[in-house]
Write a protein that holds these residues in place. Sequence first.
Motif, PDB file in Angstrom:
ATOM      1  N   ILE A  20       0.987  -1.234   0.048  1.00 36.06           N
ATOM      2  CA  ILE A  20      -0.075  -0.023  -0.191  1.00 36.06           C
ATOM      3  C   ILE A  20       0.686   1.393  -0.035  1.00 36.06           C
ATOM      4  O   ILE A  20       0.737   2.024  -0.599  1.00 36.06           O
ATOM      5  CB  ILE A  20      -0.862  -0.060   1.237  1.00 36.06           C
ATOM      6  CG1 ILE A  20      -1.876  -1.054   1.113  1.00 36.06           C
ATOM      7  CG2 ILE A  20      -1.454   1.367   1.448  1.00 36.06           C
ATOM      8  CD1 ILE A  20      -2.964  -1.514   2.374  1.00 36.06           C
ATOM      9  N   ILE A  21       2.092   1.109   1.088  1.00 36.41           N
ATOM     10  CA  ILE A  21       2.881   2.474   0.917  1.00 36.41           C
ATOM     11  C   ILE A  21       3.473   2.674  -0.610  1.00 36.41           C
ATOM     12  O   ILE A  21       3.881   3.720  -0.845  1.00 36.41           O
ATOM     13  CB  ILE A  21       3.880   2.138   2.160  1.00 36.41           C
ATOM     14  CG1 ILE A  21       3.208   2.334   3.339  1.00 36.41           C
ATOM     15  CG2 ILE A  21       4.611   3.359   2.117  1.00 36.41           C
ATOM     16  CD1 ILE A  21       4.047   2.144   4.600  1.00 36.41           C
ATOM     17  N   TYR A  22       4.189   1.574  -0.928  1.00 42.20           N
ATOM     18  CA  TYR A  22       4.756   1.607  -2.291  1.00 42.20           C
ATOM     19  C   TYR A  22       3.744   2.058  -3.262  1.00 42.20           C
ATOM     20  O   TYR A  22       3.979   2.957  -4.307  1.00 42.20           O
ATOM     21  CB  TYR A  22       5.389   0.312  -2.699  1.00 42.20           C
ATOM     22  CG  TYR A  22       6.128   0.296  -3.931  1.00 42.20           C
ATOM     23  CD1 TYR A  22       7.280   0.749  -4.131  1.00 42.20           C
ATOM     24  CD2 TYR A  22       5.299   0.045  -5.154  1.00 42.20           C
ATOM     25  CE1 TYR A  22       7.914   0.739  -5.143  1.00 42.20           C
ATOM     26  CE2 TYR A  22       5.863  -0.064  -6.334  1.00 42.20           C
ATOM     27  CZ  TYR A  22       7.108   0.487  -6.361  1.00 42.20           C
ATOM     28  OH  TYR A  22       7.939   0.565  -7.636  1.00 42.20           O
ATOM     29  N   LYS A  23       2.523   1.647  -3.573  1.00 48.30           N
ATOM     30  CA  LYS A  23       1.640   1.976  -4.552  1.00 48.30           C
ATOM     31  C   LYS A  23       1.338   3.825  -4.285  1.00 48.30           C
ATOM     32  O   LYS A  23       0.949   4.257  -5.355  1.00 48.30           O
ATOM     33  CB  LYS A  23       0.519   1.314  -4.352  1.00 48.30           C
ATOM     34  CG  LYS A  23       0.507  -0.365  -4.973  1.00 48.30           C
ATOM     35  CD  LYS A  23      -0.510  -0.908  -5.597  1.00 48.30           C
ATOM     36  CE  LYS A  23      -0.424  -2.094  -6.012  1.00 48.30           C
ATOM     37  NZ  LYS A  23      -1.047  -2.988  -5.167  1.00 48.30           N
ATOM     38  N   ASN A  24       1.388   4.143  -3.012  1.00 50.83           N
ATOM     39  CA  ASN A  24       1.056   5.311  -2.924  1.00 50.83           C
ATOM     40  C   ASN A  24       2.031   6.459  -2.900  1.00 50.83           C
ATOM     41  O   ASN A  24       1.504   7.649  -2.982  1.00 50.83           O
ATOM     42  CB  ASN A  24       0.134   5.614  -1.637  1.00 50.83           C
ATOM     43  CG  ASN A  24      -1.419   4.925  -1.877  1.00 50.83           C
ATOM     44  OD1 ASN A  24      -2.086   5.859  -2.409  1.00 50.83           O
ATOM     45  ND2 ASN A  24      -1.481   3.878  -1.348  1.00 50.83           N
ATOM     46  N   ALA A  25       3.281   5.984  -2.187  1.00 52.55           N
ATOM     47  CA  ALA A  25       4.351   6.993  -2.339  1.00 52.55           C
ATOM     48  C   ALA A  25       5.709   6.552  -3.039  1.00 52.55           C
ATOM     49  O   ALA A  25       6.698   7.113  -2.991  1.00 52.55           O
ATOM     50  CB  ALA A  25       4.804   7.305  -0.831  1.00 52.55           C
ATOM     51  N   ALA A  26       5.697   5.257  -3.669  1.00 49.96           N
ATOM     52  CA  ALA A  26       7.048   4.678  -4.053  1.00 49.96           C
ATOM     53  C   ALA A  26       7.954   4.303  -3.249  1.00 49.96           C
ATOM     54  O   ALA A  26       9.106   3.710  -3.587  1.00 49.96           O
ATOM     55  CB  ALA A  26       7.430   5.499  -5.056  1.00 49.96           C
ATOM     56  N   ILE A  27       7.724   4.621  -1.809  1.00 51.21           N
ATOM     57  CA  ILE A  27       8.705   4.390  -0.724  1.00 51.21           C
ATOM     58  C   ILE A  27       8.825   2.749  -0.831  1.00 51.21           C
ATOM     59  O   ILE A  27       7.716   2.128  -0.497  1.00 51.21           O
ATOM     60  CB  ILE A  27       8.128   4.974   0.474  1.00 51.21           C
ATOM     61  CG1 ILE A  27       8.472   6.415   0.182  1.00 51.21           C
ATOM     62  CG2 ILE A  27       9.503   4.666   1.605  1.00 51.21           C
ATOM     63  CD1 ILE A  27       7.811   7.381   1.503  1.00 51.21           C
ATOM     64  N   ALA A  28      10.069   2.176  -0.500  1.00 54.68           N
ATOM     65  CA  ALA A  28      10.086   0.709  -0.653  1.00 54.68           C
ATOM     66  C   ALA A  28      10.552   0.377   0.508  1.00 54.68           C
ATOM     67  O   ALA A  28      11.978   0.631   0.586  1.00 54.68           O
ATOM     68  CB  ALA A  28      10.966   0.174  -1.948  1.00 54.68           C
ATOM     69  N   TYR A 225      15.199   6.205  -1.286  1.00 54.65           N
ATOM     70  CA  TYR A 225      13.957   5.507  -0.568  1.00 54.65           C
ATOM     71  C   TYR A 225      13.371   4.818  -1.882  1.00 54.65           C
ATOM     72  O   TYR A 225      12.324   3.962  -1.452  1.00 54.65           O
ATOM     73  CB  TYR A 225      12.971   6.257   0.223  1.00 54.65           C
ATOM     74  CG  TYR A 225      13.941   6.928   1.197  1.00 54.65           C
ATOM     75  CD1 TYR A 225      14.269   6.232   2.237  1.00 54.65           C
ATOM     76  CD2 TYR A 225      13.889   8.312   1.071  1.00 54.65           C
ATOM     77  CE1 TYR A 225      15.034   6.945   3.397  1.00 54.65           C
ATOM     78  CE2 TYR A 225      14.665   8.926   2.227  1.00 54.65           C
ATOM     79  CZ  TYR A 225      15.410   8.437   3.171  1.00 54.65           C
ATOM     80  OH  TYR A 225      16.025   8.866   4.132  1.00 54.65           O
ATOM     81  N   PHE A 226      13.509   5.061  -2.935  1.00 55.36           N
ATOM     82  CA  PHE A 226      12.862   4.409  -4.103  1.00 55.36           C
ATOM     83  C   PHE A 226      13.449   3.319  -5.059  1.00 55.36           C
ATOM     84  O   PHE A 226      14.607   3.015  -4.930  1.00 55.36           O
ATOM     85  CB  PHE A 226      12.380   5.480  -5.444  1.00 55.36           C
ATOM     86  CG  PHE A 226      11.476   6.732  -4.644  1.00 55.36           C
ATOM     87  CD1 PHE A 226      11.046   6.822  -3.550  1.00 55.36           C
ATOM     88  CD2 PHE A 226      11.531   7.570  -5.682  1.00 55.36           C
ATOM     89  CE1 PHE A 226      10.140   7.886  -3.004  1.00 55.36           C
ATOM     90  CE2 PHE A 226      10.572   9.016  -5.239  1.00 55.36           C
ATOM     91  CZ  PHE A 226      10.293   8.870  -4.076  1.00 55.36           C
ATOM     92  N   ASP A 227      12.692   2.297  -5.566  1.00 59.62           N
ATOM     93  CA  ASP A 227      13.138   1.264  -6.222  1.00 59.62           C
ATOM     94  C   ASP A 227      13.357   1.746  -7.819  1.00 59.62           C
ATOM     95  O   ASP A 227      13.022   3.018  -7.962  1.00 59.62           O
ATOM     96  CB  ASP A 227      12.483   0.077  -6.281  1.00 59.62           C
ATOM     97  CG  ASP A 227      11.058   0.209  -6.805  1.00 59.62           C
ATOM     98  OD1 ASP A 227      10.767   1.147  -7.436  1.00 59.62           O
ATOM     99  OD2 ASP A 227      10.203  -0.833  -6.833  1.00 59.62           O
ATOM    100  N   ILE A 228      13.998   1.000  -8.518  1.00 56.33           N
ATOM    101  CA  ILE A 228      14.400   1.608  -9.753  1.00 56.33           C
ATOM    102  C   ILE A 228      13.274   1.980 -10.542  1.00 56.33           C
ATOM    103  O   ILE A 228      13.417   3.003 -11.244  1.00 56.33           O
ATOM    104  CB  ILE A 228      15.376   0.324 -10.713  1.00 56.33           C
ATOM    105  CG1 ILE A 228      16.649   0.370  -9.871  1.00 56.33           C
ATOM    106  CG2 ILE A 228      15.401   0.788 -12.041  1.00 56.33           C
ATOM    107  CD1 ILE A 228      17.759  -0.695 -10.361  1.00 56.33           C
ATOM    108  N   PRO A 229      12.343   1.370 -10.793  1.00 57.88           N
ATOM    109  CA  PRO A 229      11.149   1.690 -11.755  1.00 57.88           C
ATOM    110  C   PRO A 229      10.549   2.934 -11.024  1.00 57.88           C
ATOM    111  O   PRO A 229      10.234   3.827 -11.920  1.00 57.88           O
ATOM    112  CB  PRO A 229       9.946   0.654 -11.545  1.00 57.88           C
ATOM    113  CG  PRO A 229      10.869  -0.520 -11.065  1.00 57.88           C
ATOM    114  CD  PRO A 229      11.874  -0.127 -10.250  1.00 57.88           C
ATOM    115  N   ALA A 230      10.403   3.398  -9.872  1.00 55.24           N
ATOM    116  CA  ALA A 230       9.932   4.789  -9.291  1.00 55.24           C
ATOM    117  C   ALA A 230      10.999   5.790  -9.473  1.00 55.24           C
ATOM    118  O   ALA A 230      10.642   6.745 -10.056  1.00 55.24           O
ATOM    119  CB  ALA A 230       9.619   4.481  -7.669  1.00 55.24           C
TER     120      ALA A 230
END
Length: 277
Positions: A20-28, A225-230
Motif C-alpha cells: 500500500i505504501i509503495y503504491k501510494n508513495a513509491a517508498i520501498a 527510498y525508491f526502487d529503480i522503476p519509481a
Amino acid sequence: MISTGTIKIKDDEFVELKDIIYKNAAIAFADSKKYLIENRLSKRLQELNFSSFKDYIYYLKYDPKKREEMEVLLNQVTINETYFLRERAQMDHMIKNIIPDLLAKGKKSLRIWSAACSSGEEPYSIAILLNEAGLFNKMNIEILATDINTEVLGIAQKGLYRTISFRGVPPAVQQKYFTKDGFTFKIDPMIMSKIKFFQGNLLSPMIGSKVGRLDVIFCRNVLIYFDIPAKQKVIETFHKALGVPGALYLGHSETLNKISDSFKMENFGGGIIYRKG
Ligand SMILES: C[S@@+](CC[C@H](N)C(=O)[O-])C[C@H]1O[C@@H](n2cnc3c(N)ncnc32)[C@H](O)[C@@H]1O
C-alpha cells in the motif's frame, strides 16, 4: 483491552502494508524495516482503537475516511531529515555557474523546484543564498517547494525552526535571516515570500502540470527510498519538466547510473550536476 505498547505486525500484514505504501508513495521498505513500521504506527492504531494491523489495513482499504488516513499514514512513514545549507556546494554551483550563464543569454526569469523539500530548510537555504548574491534584483525568481508529507509542509509554511536545523549555518547568516521566538527561530518574511509550498507526490501523474516549466530542480535525498522503476518514473517527469538548458541536482549518495541516460552528467568538484541540453 488495547495495549499501550508496540503492536506487532505479522509477516503477511507487513507485505500488504508495504505494498500500500509503495503504491501510494513509491517508498520501498526492506523486510528489515518491520520494526520501523511497528514503532511509527502503533500509536496511530491505538488512537483508532485497533489492536492489530489487519484491522488497520482493512480501514485503509475500505473505510470512507481512507483518503484522509492515507495522508496520516504517509506522514508517519516518510523520513524527513534535513537542515539548512545541506550539501551547499550544489546551491553555490547554481548561483555561480548556472544563473550567470542564463543571465548572459538574456534570461530574465528563473523557476526553481525543490522537489521533496521536507520542512523547508532546502528551499529557504536556496532563497537565502540567492538573496546574498543579489539575484532577486536581477531576475524574476520563483521557487516552488513540494513534499508528500503535509505535516512537514506545515512546518515549512510556518517557517519556525529549532536549533537542530542550523547545524553548519554560520551564526551571522542565522542572525540576519531569523528572529528568535522562544525556543524557535522564525524565518525572515521576505525570504518566506519567495517560496510557494504545496503538497505533491513525485509519483503522481499530475505533478508535472502542477509545477510547470522549470530551469533548475533540486531533488535530494529522496530517490534513495525508491526502487529503480519509481526512480525512472520520477526522472522522466523531471526531464519533461525542465526547459533547455535545464539543471538537476540530486543528493550526494544518489545517481542516475542505470536509471536514465537522458541527462549529461558533469562533476564540478563539489558534486554532480545533471544537465538537459
Ligand atoms: C530526507 S528528506 C529530504 C529533504 C531535502 N530534500 C534534503 O535533502 O535535505 C526526504 C523527503 O522526501 C519526501 N518524500 C518521500 N516520498 C515522496 C514522494 N513520493 N513524493 C514527494 N515527496 C516524498 C519525504 O516526505 C521527505 O520529506
